[in-house]
Motif scaffolding. Structure first.
Motif, PDB file in Angstrom:
ATOM      1  N   UNK A 264       0.829  -1.068   0.010  1.00 46.88           N
ATOM      2  CA  UNK A 264       0.092   0.147  -0.002  1.00 46.88           C
ATOM      3  C   UNK A 264       0.855   1.399   0.045  1.00 46.88           C
ATOM      4  N   UNK A 265       0.413   2.418  -0.641  1.00 51.24           N
ATOM      5  CA  UNK A 265       0.722   3.544  -0.427  1.00 51.24           C
ATOM      6  C   UNK A 265       0.136   4.165   0.598  1.00 51.24           C
ATOM      7  N   UNK A 266       0.858   4.793   1.740  1.00 54.76           N
ATOM      8  CA  UNK A 266       0.343   5.343   2.928  1.00 54.76           C
ATOM      9  C   UNK A 266      -0.065   6.629   2.669  1.00 54.76           C
ATOM     10  N   UNK A 267      -0.833   7.304   3.272  1.00 53.82           N
ATOM     11  CA  UNK A 267      -1.321   8.516   3.230  1.00 53.82           C
ATOM     12  C   UNK A 267      -1.664   9.194   4.710  1.00 53.82           C
ATOM     13  N   UNK A 268      -0.658   9.939   5.228  1.00 55.91           N
ATOM     14  CA  UNK A 268      -1.068  10.701   6.464  1.00 55.91           C
ATOM     15  C   UNK A 268      -2.130  11.682   6.122  1.00 55.91           C
ATOM     16  N   UNK A 269      -3.158  11.424   7.291  1.00 53.37           N
ATOM     17  CA  UNK A 269      -4.251  12.434   7.429  1.00 53.37           C
ATOM     18  C   UNK A 269      -3.767  13.661   8.066  1.00 53.37           C
ATOM     19  N   UNK A 270      -3.795  14.796   7.570  1.00 58.38           N
ATOM     20  CA  UNK A 270      -2.987  16.108   8.276  1.00 58.38           C
ATOM     21  C   UNK A 270      -4.083  16.696   8.873  1.00 58.38           C
ATOM     22  N   UNK A 271      -5.514  16.592   8.649  1.00 56.79           N
ATOM     23  CA  UNK A 271      -6.492  17.251   9.401  1.00 56.79           C
ATOM     24  C   UNK A 271      -7.795  16.743   8.896  1.00 56.79           C
ATOM     25  N   UNK A 272      -8.978  17.175   9.441  1.00 60.98           N
ATOM     26  CA  UNK A 272     -10.348  16.976   9.083  1.00 60.98           C
ATOM     27  C   UNK A 272     -10.861  18.368   9.055  1.00 60.98           C
ATOM     28  N   UNK A 273     -11.933  18.628   7.977  1.00 55.62           N
ATOM     29  CA  UNK A 273     -12.487  19.969   7.818  1.00 55.62           C
ATOM     30  C   UNK A 273     -13.817  19.653   8.397  1.00 55.62           C
ATOM     31  N   UNK A 274     -13.902  20.466   9.673  1.00 57.01           N
ATOM     32  CA  UNK A 274     -15.227  20.084  10.338  1.00 57.01           C
ATOM     33  C   UNK A 274     -16.484  20.624   9.860  1.00 57.01           C
ATOM     34  N   UNK A 275     -16.215  21.659   8.925  1.00 56.45           N
ATOM     35  CA  UNK A 275     -17.431  22.180   8.440  1.00 56.45           C
ATOM     36  C   UNK A 275     -17.914  21.389   7.208  1.00 56.45           C
ATOM     37  N   UNK A 276     -17.068  21.110   6.323  1.00 60.55           N
ATOM     38  CA  UNK A 276     -17.703  20.140   4.998  1.00 60.55           C
ATOM     39  C   UNK A 276     -17.324  18.741   5.269  1.00 60.55           C
ATOM     40  N   UNK A 277     -16.701  18.249   6.548  1.00 63.85           N
ATOM     41  CA  UNK A 277     -16.813  16.955   6.729  1.00 63.85           C
ATOM     42  C   UNK A 277     -15.725  16.074   5.600  1.00 63.85           C
ATOM     43  N   UNK A 278     -14.750  16.745   5.199  1.00 65.93           N
ATOM     44  CA  UNK A 278     -13.576  15.975   4.324  1.00 65.93           C
ATOM     45  C   UNK A 278     -12.328  15.831   5.003  1.00 65.93           C
ATOM     46  N   UNK A 279     -11.596  14.933   4.474  1.00 66.75           N
ATOM     47  CA  UNK A 279     -10.107  14.625   5.107  1.00 66.75           C
ATOM     48  C   UNK A 279      -8.921  15.378   4.287  1.00 66.75           C
TER      49      UNK A 279
END
Length: 386
Positions: A264-279
């Motif tokens: 797998x290619x790993x992707x670090x999740x740098x943050x979450x947008x609590x307004x539009x609920x995206x990653x």
């Protein structure tokens, strides 16, 4: 050949007077250095450190960057400067830098890649890249490199780190830069090896990326990506509204992209947008890709460190290593813990037969032996030099 070629590593704590000079003195074990690579804590004054290193080396070609922690033979640490010096016969070196990278990441990658096109011909070569991980989708930088060099030139390196996420810096020659890409083209008469492993495991069923753009994932399986992510993890409610709580969770639960070679290619999740609920990820997650939640523990992540080292050394074809450069994602440190991080470095040093190791904790890693891209997250990349 081995006695004429050398790789030295020096480390100095920020509390030591003229830390840059002390680290350089410890790395410059001979007088004929060809390249210096500097990994400097963001807590230190980079202008002063660079001035001290440059004064000791007499202007040897240099690249470097800020870190989220430094790696040296004595182990990992923070608030220090590490210098790796490469020298002796059988090396060709050219360096380059591209500023204002975020305006056109692809052009920045192309600009730095051109330093390899004028390199004195030798049988082995690699392009070492240090980038600003906060400048945008790092895959765009590597697409620019590909446009100039094609798929046949190995790439290795990492994204500048910091103790926080406010800023990073890069170094080239006698300059401290921001929002930049710096590179060193290395030609060698003896082999260079690359190893890359992550040690994360898939959790649960795959998810389809049904909407994404750039490094943002909008929906998974047709629903808001942030909500799906939190539900799959059984996360506490506060992780969906509090940035610090979410960051702690995301750091140890990256996304894994399905890859045709099975790794797998790993992707670090740098943050979450609590307004539009995206990653928000460090690099692109393509629409229509299959992704998994990933997890790991200290044992699996530490195993990957030894495996990456073994792979890099195997690529030397029996030549003894002069030393290693290690690029390790800062997202692996919470899983390893302080003791585990030290054990990992000890194991890498043992694996290398005592050859020195230098490196840093990154915001993303670069490793490509062939192909187009080669950007990774929460992974350990090792470059071995014979």
């Amino acid at each position: 050949m081995g006695a004429q070629r050398w790789l030295g590593v020096g480390q100095a704590k920020g509390s030591e007077p003229e830390a840059g000079a002390r680290a350089a003195d410890r790395a410059l074990v001979h007088a004929d250095a060809k390249l210096l690579v500097v990994f400097c804590s963001e807590a230190l004054d980079p202008v002063a450190v660079l001035r001290q290193v440059d004064a000791r080396s007499g202007g040897v070609p240099l690249i470097g960057c800020s870190t989220s922690g430094e790696i040296a033979p004595n182990g990992s640490g923070e608030g220090s400067v590490v210098v790796a010096a490469l020298g002796g016969d059988g090396f060709s070196i050219r360096t380059a830098a591209a500023g204002s990278a975020s305006r056109d990441l692809r052009a920045a990658g192309a600009t730095t890649a051109r330093c390899l096109t004028g390199l004195e011909e030798r049988p082995h070569r690699v392009l070492l890249l240090l980038t600003d991980g906060l400048a945008g989708d790092q895959r765009e930088i590597l697409r620019g490199v590909y446009r100039v060099l094609g798929a046949g030139v190995p790439l290795v390196g990492g994204c500048s780190g910091a103790e926080g996420v406010a800023r990073t810096f890069q170094m080239h020659g006698d300059q401290v830069l921001t929002d930049s890409v710096v590179a060193a083209a290395i030609g060698s008469d003896a082999p260079l090896g690359i190893g890359v492993r992550h040690g994360w495991r898939r959790v649960g069923d795959p998810m389809l990326v049904t909407s994404s753009g750039g490094n943002r994932v909008h929906t998974l399986n047709g629903r808001p990506a942030l909500d799906v992510y939190l539900e799959r993890l059984g996360a506490p409610a506060e992780a969906g509204t509090d940035e610090e709580e979410f960051a702690r969770l995301a750091l140890v639960h990256p996304l894994g992209l399905d890859h045709r070679d099975g790794e797998e290619e790993i992707r670090l999740i740098a943050g979450g947008d609590f307004a539009d609920r995206s990653l928000v990820c460090i690099a692109e997650v393509p629409q229509a890709a299959l992704v998994w939640l990933m997890e790991g523990d200290a044992e699996s992540v530490r195993w990957a460190g030894g495996a990456a080292c073994s792979d890099a050394l195997a690529a030397l074809g029996g030549h003894p290593p002069l030393g290693l450069l290690a690029f390790e994602c800062v997202g692996r440190r919470p899983v390893l813990g302080q003791e585990g991080a030290q054990v990992e470095i000890d194991e890498i040093t043992k694996c290398s037969g005592g050859a020195p190791v230098a490196g840093f904790y990154t915001y993303g890693e670069i490793a490509r032996e062939q192909g187009v891209i080669g950007f990774h997250n929460q992974t350990l990349v090792v470059l071995s030099v014979a």
